[in-house]
Design an enzyme around this catalytic site. Sequence first.
Site, mmCIF file in Angstrom:
data_model
loop_
_atom_site.group_PDB
_atom_site.id
_atom_site.type_symbol
_atom_site.label_atom_id
_atom_site.label_comp_id
_atom_site.label_asym_id
_atom_site.label_seq_id
_atom_site.Cartn_x
_atom_site.Cartn_y
_atom_site.Cartn_z
ATOM 1 C CE LYS A 81 -11.870 -4.389 -2.971
ATOM 2 N NZ LYS A 81 -10.672 -3.733 -2.252
ATOM 3 N NE ARG A 108 -2.202 -2.656 -19.525
ATOM 4 C CZ ARG A 108 -1.210 -2.343 -18.731
ATOM 5 N NH1 ARG A 108 -0.792 -3.250 -17.869
ATOM 6 N NH2 ARG A 108 -0.584 -1.008 -18.980
ATOM 7 C CB CYS A 151 -5.792 0.911 -22.945
ATOM 8 S SG CYS A 151 -6.707 2.361 -22.939
ATOM 9 C CG HIS A 207 -17.150 15.047 15.462
ATOM 10 N ND1 HIS A 207 -17.212 15.840 16.803
ATOM 11 C CD2 HIS A 207 -16.593 14.098 16.017
ATOM 12 C CE1 HIS A 207 -16.667 15.460 17.781
ATOM 13 N NE2 HIS A 207 -16.051 14.291 17.579
ATOM 14 C CG ASN A 220 -1.700 2.061 -21.590
ATOM 15 O OD1 ASN A 220 -2.468 2.757 -21.027
ATOM 16 N ND2 ASN A 220 -1.049 1.220 -20.939
ATOM 17 N N GLY A 221 -2.275 5.457 -22.489
ATOM 18 C CA GLY A 221 -1.665 6.698 -21.961
ATOM 19 C C GLY A 221 -2.507 7.724 -22.183
#
Length: 613
Positions: free
Chosen positions: A485, A27, A2, A504, A98-99
């Site tokens: 992407k 973030r 965050c 395979h 944040n964490g």
Amino acid sequence: MCGIVGVVGNKNATSIIIDGLKKLEYRGYDSAGIAVVENGKFVTVKEEGKITNLEKALSQQKISSSIGIGHTRWATHGKPSKENAHPHASSNVCVVHNGIIENHQELKNKLQKSGAKFLSETDTEVVPHLIEFHFEKTGNIKESLLATAKEIKGTFALAVMFKGHENVIAVAKRGSPLVLGLGENENYIASDYYALSENTHKIIALEDEEFAIITPDKIEFFNEQGAEIKKSVKVMEPEKARISKDGFDHFMLKEIYEQPRVLEETIQAYVDLSSSSIHLPNFAFDLKSINKITIIACGTSYYSGMCAKYLIEEIAGVEVEVDIASEFRYRSHPFREDNLMIFVSQSGETADTLAALKFAKQNNQKILSIVNAPHSTMAQLSDVVVRTVAGPEIGVASTKAYTAQVTILGLLAIHFACVKGRISPEKKAKLLQELAESGSKMTHLFDEKQLTNIKKISKSLTRAKNLLYIGRGISQITAFEAALKFRELSYINAQGIAAGELKHGTIALIDNKMPVIVIAPHNANNDLFEKTASNAQEVNARGGKIIFVSDKKGIKQFGKMANKKIEIPEMSGIIQEAILPVISTQLLAYYVALYKGNDVDQPRNLAKSVTVE
Ligand code: AGP
């Protein structure tokens, strides 16, 4: 991961916080909130979705305060919602975080026993209650912060406000990035400098287990023992205030088109073509003594690491091992004396890669980092830093940083080969020439005719449920990166697979609804074209819908079996093969996302910098 922002000062905190949060949206952008202290009370506004939603809600309220904290979220615990958005508060303490609080359940059970009421599903909400629990005992902000940090297991960048202390914000750091900004009678907090760059250039970066109590005119720093510590102020070059799209519809498209310039600037920064010399930063160790290289990264950066395995082993003959950071960190690994650890990261803040770097450092390894953010934590912790000169990358899906990383890794391969006496000066000059020529070939990928063709193919892929990318050699890595992407942007389940591996098992997926994009360039040095084409034949034989990505010669030779073709320039070597075809696949992913109406620059569930493990 965050973004957090805070200010204690003399101006309207709300606008400073909102502006900072906008710059931190890379973030996380699934919900946001702000809290200020007004007339001794916490006034909190939270909204689901982007900062614009929070701004709208704030415009309906008259809030004026010069102290506040704010947060933009990437949900880890508890779905994106107004209730789970930060800030979270107890009666007298309000927090943004944040964490990840790993022992949040245990702490919650303990706090509920002492009467704490929980309103959200988040791990974070235990923090204000725990600080309040200790504040009631100590009546001291510093003591309550230290006691709380002792009890928490996990990572945090915390900003805390206390009722009754209207001009104080306290902060704490462990694992997640946190910087303080110094102003005139005003001080700031943020997850990175960029969020504060319009208010100040005087920055103090906190280290793990460091704390501070901030008022408008004073900051007191202390460590986990509570001892006062001195911190140095860094004056940053003014960030370009607002990074614009320069007329492009999206940052991602702008950044795709910037790649020829990025390549040119990378060569200018590190190569003197006239004397065929490479100028890399001084290595704090003797490269000659290196007989093994271990490259660690995540996501797209990991794929540039995989390209490096092909480049360094082929050009320098040095053994290379590549691993994803989240696995390497927890794998028992026989570290060797003659090993060099290379960490690759656009942001320089990715928690998995940082944790692996700290693990390698604890095992006395030589650390080289390739980062796009020179002031990042990874740069600060490394013995040598080779900066990618790609400029800020705003689009969450990484494009120009990838080709910039592969270019730097190509230069490292050539440099190692010289140090190891593996290549002649002529071979060196030829390889540098190949790199220099890549720029002009890159621009051809943006020719109108190519773009029209890619847009047409993208339209046909918007309804696909699944998709496969195949390739051989270094084009296998292009297939991996292209599929990532495609997944990130189109939300379609795309897989990259080694063309030779198809038979395979995965070939069982092939039917007339499965688009298979075959990356099959001719490469002057090791021609895997025929092999890749015969794997494409196997797909063709089972009715798969082939999109053939090759040069004029390749399309003339095998294009007939393909439903669609994407023409790329002929490659004169492995470095060009690593950095050119991938650009066509970036454009394909971009246009499919655009035609599907997806959020190209901020795809759902993602964030630009992943700062939690
Ligand atoms: C790439 O498009 C993604 N955003 C993601 O995979 C990214 O590459 C990964 O999170 C690593 O980030 P870093 O390069 O900043 O360490």
